[in-house]
Design an enzyme around this catalytic site. Sequence first.
Site, PDB file in Angstrom:
ATOM      1  N   GLU A  62       3.887  12.643 -58.111  1.00 19.96           N
ATOM      2  CA  GLU A  62       4.282  11.429 -57.547  1.00 19.96           C
ATOM      3  C   GLU A  62       3.239  10.187 -57.500  1.00 19.96           C
ATOM      4  O   GLU A  62       2.267  10.650 -56.963  1.00 19.96           O
ATOM      5  CB  GLU A  62       4.964  11.795 -55.964  1.00 19.96           C
ATOM      6  N   ASN A  68      10.249   4.268 -54.870  1.00 15.39           N
ATOM      7  CA  ASN A  68       9.364   5.390 -55.222  1.00 15.39           C
ATOM      8  C   ASN A  68       9.914   6.276 -56.513  1.00 15.39           C
ATOM      9  O   ASN A  68      10.908   6.807 -56.160  1.00 15.39           O
ATOM     10  CB  ASN A  68       8.936   6.411 -53.961  1.00 15.39           C
ATOM     11  N   LYS A  83      13.457   7.962 -55.489  1.00 12.55           N
ATOM     12  CA  LYS A  83      13.321   8.804 -54.461  1.00 12.55           C
ATOM     13  C   LYS A  83      14.262   8.535 -53.154  1.00 12.55           C
ATOM     14  O   LYS A  83      14.452   7.532 -52.795  1.00 12.55           O
ATOM     15  CB  LYS A  83      12.038   8.918 -53.683  1.00 12.55           C
ATOM     16  N   GLU A 128       6.329   5.484 -45.821  1.00 20.26           N
ATOM     17  CA  GLU A 128       7.149   5.185 -47.146  1.00 20.26           C
ATOM     18  C   GLU A 128       8.383   4.542 -46.688  1.00 20.26           C
ATOM     19  O   GLU A 128       8.906   3.736 -47.512  1.00 20.26           O
ATOM     20  CB  GLU A 128       7.541   6.737 -47.658  1.00 20.26           C
ATOM     21  N   CYS A 177       8.843  14.581 -54.590  1.00 17.90           N
ATOM     22  CA  CYS A 177       8.431  15.147 -53.179  1.00 17.90           C
ATOM     23  C   CYS A 177       9.045  15.849 -52.081  1.00 17.90           C
ATOM     24  O   CYS A 177       9.645  16.734 -52.183  1.00 17.90           O
ATOM     25  CB  CYS A 177       7.220  14.006 -52.747  1.00 17.90           C
ATOM     26  N   ASN A 196       2.833  14.430 -53.127  1.00 24.08           N
ATOM     27  CA  ASN A 196       1.717  14.048 -52.496  1.00 24.08           C
ATOM     28  C   ASN A 196       1.939  14.737 -50.844  1.00 24.08           C
ATOM     29  O   ASN A 196       2.791  13.942 -50.175  1.00 24.08           O
ATOM     30  CB  ASN A 196       1.312  12.550 -52.258  1.00 24.08           C
TER      31      ASN A 196
HETATM   32  N1  CDV Z   1       5.438  12.327 -50.168  1.00 28.79           N
HETATM   33  C1  CDV Z   1       6.104  13.118 -49.506  1.00 28.79           C
HETATM   34  O1  CDV Z   1       7.258  12.996 -49.685  1.00 28.79           O
HETATM   35  N2  CDV Z   1       5.452  13.969 -48.655  1.00 28.79           N
HETATM   36  C2  CDV Z   1       5.996  14.670 -47.605  1.00 28.79           C
HETATM   37  C3  CDV Z   1       5.169  14.954 -46.483  1.00 28.79           C
HETATM   38  C4  CDV Z   1       5.191  13.683 -45.632  1.00 28.79           C
HETATM   39  C5  CDV Z   1       5.887  15.837 -45.627  1.00 28.79           C
HETATM   40  C6  CDV Z   1       6.349  16.050 -48.253  1.00 28.79           C
HETATM   41  O2  CDV Z   1       7.521  16.544 -47.963  1.00 28.79           O
HETATM   42  O3  CDV Z   1       5.651  16.597 -48.840  1.00 28.79           O
END
Ligand code: CDV
Length: 309
Positions: free
Chosen positions: A48, A108, A125, A144, A170, A195
Amino acid sequence: MTTRSLTVAAAQLGPVPKSASRPDTLARLIKLLEAAATEGAQLVVFPEAALTPFFPHWLVDDDNELLSYYEQSLPSPDTRELFDAARELRVAFVLGYAERTDDDRYFNTAALVDETGDVIHRYRKIHLPGFQSVQDGAPFQNLEKRYFEVGDLGFGVQSWRNTTIGLAICNDRRWAETYRVLALKGAELVCLGYNTPASTPHLTESNDLTDFQNHLSMQAGAYQNSMWVVGTAKAGIEEGVAQIGGSVIIAPSGEIIATARTLGDELVTAEIDLDMVMRYRRDVFNFEQHRRPEHYKSITEPHPRGNTR
Ligand code: CDV
């Protein structure tokens, strides 16, 4: 009998600092792409927001700085070399990046780029974690909801070579719906980047479980939907925030068949048997025969106590 196989790679990145220029970062991606090609990979999955630091981790006051994190086109002059490398090496890739549209909307996003260098699929996303406003006292932010809109493309799938691919990003990997919707649409392989901070400021009791819950989410998604999952981290300490690694390739059995060992740039490669999807979907997860969606409707009304009080 011939089986459908594919060699895939998770191209984990170590931190991308603010001070890194785009050409510096792109050179790291190209190096991983070349290494993947040498190992016979046909598809490489980058994390990501692979081209930049994960800027939702802080409040960006300066508009020029903020805009510098988004891509207005793909390929752009800054990213073209990666696309050229893909074409020369005949390797497809999935790239996570911050997208700015022509009408100034911000997402995203992940793109699937085929082995000729063409973008053949895009996903924005849907599950955006974090906050719109700065959380006072938190050791780092997740903004975000401030920097991105909720994705407006749904969970789509894309036929490519001998399979069907779905993308997620993510936090999507923690939600059962992500995999189920993609599976119902025919995805056999889900590619996602992440991330993920090693600690959660607002849920400290889960801090020791971050790696476990990362793999648990993807393994459950893979098994319960009979699909392959490639999950790729941006890992290590980036702008003061420690992020987990643990990039993985997971089989429809839920087993991890390959995983990263470091918190830096690292390639995780495996040859996967796409027919394994069908073997599981013909049996225990035969959706047609065993799912009972008509009986799920009656339980979608939220319980008065819900999940928060
Ligand atoms: N980039 C993300 O979506 N990170 C989330 C964190 C913030 C919990 C994740 O689900 O890994």
